[in-house]
Design a protein around this motif. Sequence first.
Motif, PDB file in Angstrom:
ATOM      1  N   GLY A  51     -12.349   4.331   0.949  1.00 32.01           N
ATOM      2  CA  GLY A  51     -12.873   3.021   1.310  1.00 32.01           C
ATOM      3  C   GLY A  51     -12.600   2.023   0.215  1.00 32.01           C
ATOM      4  N   THR A  52     -13.508   1.076   0.062  1.00 33.04           N
ATOM      5  CA  THR A  52     -13.325   0.032  -0.945  1.00 33.04           C
ATOM      6  C   THR A  52     -14.594  -0.081  -1.788  1.00 33.04           C
ATOM      7  N   PRO A  53     -14.460  -0.373  -3.085  1.00 29.46           N
ATOM      8  CA  PRO A  53     -15.654  -0.514  -3.924  1.00 29.46           C
ATOM      9  C   PRO A  53     -16.563  -1.627  -3.421  1.00 29.46           C
ATOM     10  N   LEU A  54     -17.860  -1.362  -3.374  1.00 29.36           N
ATOM     11  CA  LEU A  54     -18.819  -2.368  -2.927  1.00 29.36           C
ATOM     12  C   LEU A  54     -18.878  -3.542  -3.904  1.00 29.36           C
ATOM     13  N   MET A  90     -24.056  -2.261  -8.010  1.00 29.47           N
ATOM     14  CA  MET A  90     -22.864  -2.753  -8.685  1.00 29.47           C
ATOM     15  C   MET A  90     -22.091  -1.664  -9.427  1.00 29.47           C
ATOM     16  N   ARG A  91     -22.579  -0.440  -9.415  1.00 27.00           N
ATOM     17  CA  ARG A  91     -21.856   0.628 -10.117  1.00 27.00           C
ATOM     18  C   ARG A  91     -20.471   0.818  -9.491  1.00 27.00           C
ATOM     19  N   ASP A  92     -19.507   1.111 -10.341  1.00 31.87           N
ATOM     20  CA  ASP A  92     -18.109   1.157  -9.896  1.00 31.87           C
ATOM     21  C   ASP A  92     -17.866   2.175  -8.795  1.00 31.87           C
ATOM     22  N   GLU A  93     -18.628   3.275  -8.787  1.00 26.20           N
ATOM     23  CA  GLU A  93     -18.350   4.356  -7.845  1.00 26.20           C
ATOM     24  C   GLU A  93     -18.918   4.126  -6.452  1.00 26.20           C
ATOM     25  N   VAL A  94     -19.811   3.145  -6.280  1.00 27.35           N
ATOM     26  CA  VAL A  94     -20.429   2.905  -4.969  1.00 27.35           C
ATOM     27  C   VAL A  94     -19.392   2.289  -4.029  1.00 27.35           C
ATOM     28  N   MET A  95     -19.266   2.856  -2.817  1.00 28.44           N
ATOM     29  CA  MET A  95     -18.185   2.465  -1.921  1.00 28.44           C
ATOM     30  C   MET A  95     -18.666   2.181  -0.507  1.00 28.44           C
ATOM     31  N   LEU A  96     -17.911   1.354   0.192  1.00 31.92           N
ATOM     32  CA  LEU A  96     -17.976   1.247   1.643  1.00 31.92           C
ATOM     33  C   LEU A  96     -16.809   2.053   2.168  1.00 31.92           C
ATOM     34  N   VAL A  97     -17.081   3.086   2.969  1.00 30.22           N
ATOM     35  CA  VAL A  97     -16.010   3.994   3.351  1.00 30.22           C
ATOM     36  C   VAL A  97     -15.778   3.983   4.858  1.00 30.22           C
ATOM     37  N   TYR A  98     -14.519   4.245   5.222  1.00 36.69           N
ATOM     38  CA  TYR A  98     -14.110   4.286   6.619  1.00 36.69           C
ATOM     39  C   TYR A  98     -13.266   5.519   6.935  1.00 36.69           C
ATOM     40  N   GLU A  99     -13.013   6.368   5.922  1.00 39.86           N
ATOM     41  CA  GLU A  99     -12.287   7.623   6.140  1.00 39.86           C
ATOM     42  C   GLU A  99     -12.999   8.760   5.424  1.00 39.86           C
ATOM     43  N   MET A 100     -12.902   9.933   6.017  1.00 42.19           N
ATOM     44  CA  MET A 100     -13.450  11.164   5.448  1.00 42.19           C
ATOM     45  C   MET A 100     -12.385  12.244   5.537  1.00 42.19           C
ATOM     46  N   ASN A 101     -12.013  12.788   4.403  1.00 47.52           N
ATOM     47  CA  ASN A 101     -10.990  13.836   4.350  1.00 47.52           C
ATOM     48  C   ASN A 101      -9.688  13.397   5.020  1.00 47.52           C
ATOM     49  N   GLY A 102      -9.290  12.145   4.770  1.00 46.87           N
ATOM     50  CA  GLY A 102      -8.001  11.652   5.228  1.00 46.87           C
ATOM     51  C   GLY A 102      -7.931  11.227   6.679  1.00 46.87           C
ATOM     52  N   LEU A 134     -13.627   8.100   9.922  1.00 52.18           N
ATOM     53  CA  LEU A 134     -14.960   8.682  10.035  1.00 52.18           C
ATOM     54  C   LEU A 134     -15.211   9.161  11.460  1.00 52.18           C
ATOM     55  N   GLU A 135     -15.776  10.343  11.596  1.00 54.78           N
ATOM     56  CA  GLU A 135     -16.188  10.803  12.914  1.00 54.78           C
ATOM     57  C   GLU A 135     -17.484  10.086  13.303  1.00 54.78           C
ATOM     58  N   PRO A 136     -17.773   9.971  14.603  1.00 55.28           N
ATOM     59  CA  PRO A 136     -18.969   9.234  15.027  1.00 55.28           C
ATOM     60  C   PRO A 136     -20.238   9.688  14.323  1.00 55.28           C
ATOM     61  N   GLN A 137     -20.418  11.004  14.182  1.00 56.18           N
ATOM     62  CA  GLN A 137     -21.648  11.527  13.584  1.00 56.18           C
ATOM     63  C   GLN A 137     -21.726  11.283  12.074  1.00 56.18           C
ATOM     64  N   HIS A 138     -20.621  10.950  11.451  1.00 54.94           N
ATOM     65  CA  HIS A 138     -20.612  10.686  10.008  1.00 54.94           C
ATOM     66  C   HIS A 138     -20.584   9.196   9.689  1.00 54.94           C
ATOM     67  N   GLY A 139     -20.846   8.347  10.691  1.00 54.98           N
ATOM     68  CA  GLY A 139     -21.032   6.938  10.389  1.00 54.98           C
ATOM     69  C   GLY A 139     -19.953   5.993  10.851  1.00 54.98           C
ATOM     70  N   TYR A 140     -19.050   6.455  11.707  1.00 55.81           N
ATOM     71  CA  TYR A 140     -17.966   5.597  12.213  1.00 55.81           C
ATOM     72  C   TYR A 140     -18.521   4.286  12.756  1.00 55.81           C
ATOM     73  N   PRO A 141     -17.908   3.152  12.391  1.00 57.80           N
ATOM     74  CA  PRO A 141     -16.654   3.042  11.632  1.00 57.80           C
ATOM     75  C   PRO A 141     -16.843   2.767  10.140  1.00 57.80           C
ATOM     76  N   LEU A 142     -18.108   2.591   9.667  1.00 59.16           N
ATOM     77  CA  LEU A 142     -18.309   2.190   8.275  1.00 59.16           C
ATOM     78  C   LEU A 142     -19.637   2.740   7.767  1.00 59.16           C
ATOM     79  N   ARG A 143     -19.607   3.262   6.555  1.00 60.76           N
ATOM     80  CA  ARG A 143     -20.838   3.736   5.943  1.00 60.76           C
ATOM     81  C   ARG A 143     -20.807   3.462   4.445  1.00 60.76           C
ATOM     82  N   LEU A 144     -21.976   3.555   3.859  1.00 58.88           N
ATOM     83  CA  LEU A 144     -22.143   3.444   2.418  1.00 58.88           C
ATOM     84  C   LEU A 144     -22.061   4.838   1.806  1.00 58.88           C
ATOM     85  N   ILE A 145     -21.434   4.954   0.634  1.00 57.81           N
ATOM     86  CA  ILE A 145     -21.451   6.185  -0.137  1.00 57.81           C
ATOM     87  C   ILE A 145     -21.931   5.839  -1.545  1.00 57.81           C
ATOM     88  N   VAL A 146     -23.016   6.510  -1.966  1.00 51.47           N
ATOM     89  CA  VAL A 146     -23.580   6.295  -3.307  1.00 51.47           C
ATOM     90  C   VAL A 146     -23.486   7.619  -4.056  1.00 51.47           C
TER      91      VAL A 146
END
Length: 370
Positions: free
Chosen positions: A132-135, A178-190, A193-205
Amino acid sequence: MTQEDLRSLFRTVGDGSGLSHTNTYYEEELALAFRNRGMPLEGLRYDITPTGMHYLLIHFDIPDADADSWKLDIGGLVGNPLSLSMSDIRERPKVTMPVTMECAGNGRARLNPRPVSQPWLLEAIGTAEWTGTPLRGILEDAGIDSSAVELVFTGRDEGVQGGEVQLYQRSLTIEDSMRDEVMLVYEMNGAPLEPQHGYPLRLIVPGWYGMTSVKWLENIEAVAEHFTGYQMDQTYRYKTSPDDPGVPVSTMRVRALMLPPGVPEFMTRTRLLDSGDVTLSGKAWAGRLDVTQVEVSTDDGMSWHKAELGKQVGRFAWRNWSYDWNAKPGTHFLSVRATDEEGNVQPTAQPWTMQGMGNNLVQRVEVIVR
């Protein structure tokens, strides 16, 4: 060893099943367990957990979501409110990071008395490569006002908990957001995102228990005071009584798990193993901290021996460990515990909390060596 010998080994209670009858589970807990899933512990052999094996917890329903029309709104105390499409987000700087994620309630089912909720044993864990991209960059573009103290993250999943109709919402301080590692993600394992894992966008902390990584993310609001929503102040707290406000659950506690050796008995999962040299192995993690030591006991915690630490999968991902054991015939109880860089060690007696949070009691594996 004959078939009758094996049958005798596994007859550990009066009905001959080898099962424990110390817990009674409610139908509602079983319904939760069918909806959610844990990672089979044999999944510890993988550095990156296959998507279909990664643990999963869905608070309410999987919402109907369409990436083509999805919008992420950033507002509240900001100088430049934003409304970003998925195309806008994908055009931003792209990062892929392996992250170990654990449910805060992992191990809840082993407590006595057991808090009634999702009945996790040890399997609420997984490590995925999130893309994804850094928040931080998005927040900088929005211009967070100096009066803001927290960001509230709102997902689309809606339901009832604690007698409240609510969207799933969590907050983070501006500093943590604001920590560098916090992301907005749209892919999981290449893959998307599957529907149950937050498709199309989720936060990862990274480093935090999984409740913080809001799925189906559609709104970020900067606020001037602590957010008191249900998922912040009513649950995900270390509470010891109904009147205890508790302290909030945050980063993951140190833990190691063992890839169960040998083969399992179908119902009890007791392991059957041939005698001789055996390499025990598994993974260890400690949230934002480094794992500095893993120890193994082959005599039910009477003595502990240092395991060899292997590679760390990522800065915020678990670390491999291994230990060579000469397995002698008989029944053995194997345990593993980890220590982090601040000297925190997994407990051999788990403190009890009302909601069953942060349970990092050492794993205990019964093994019958033939």
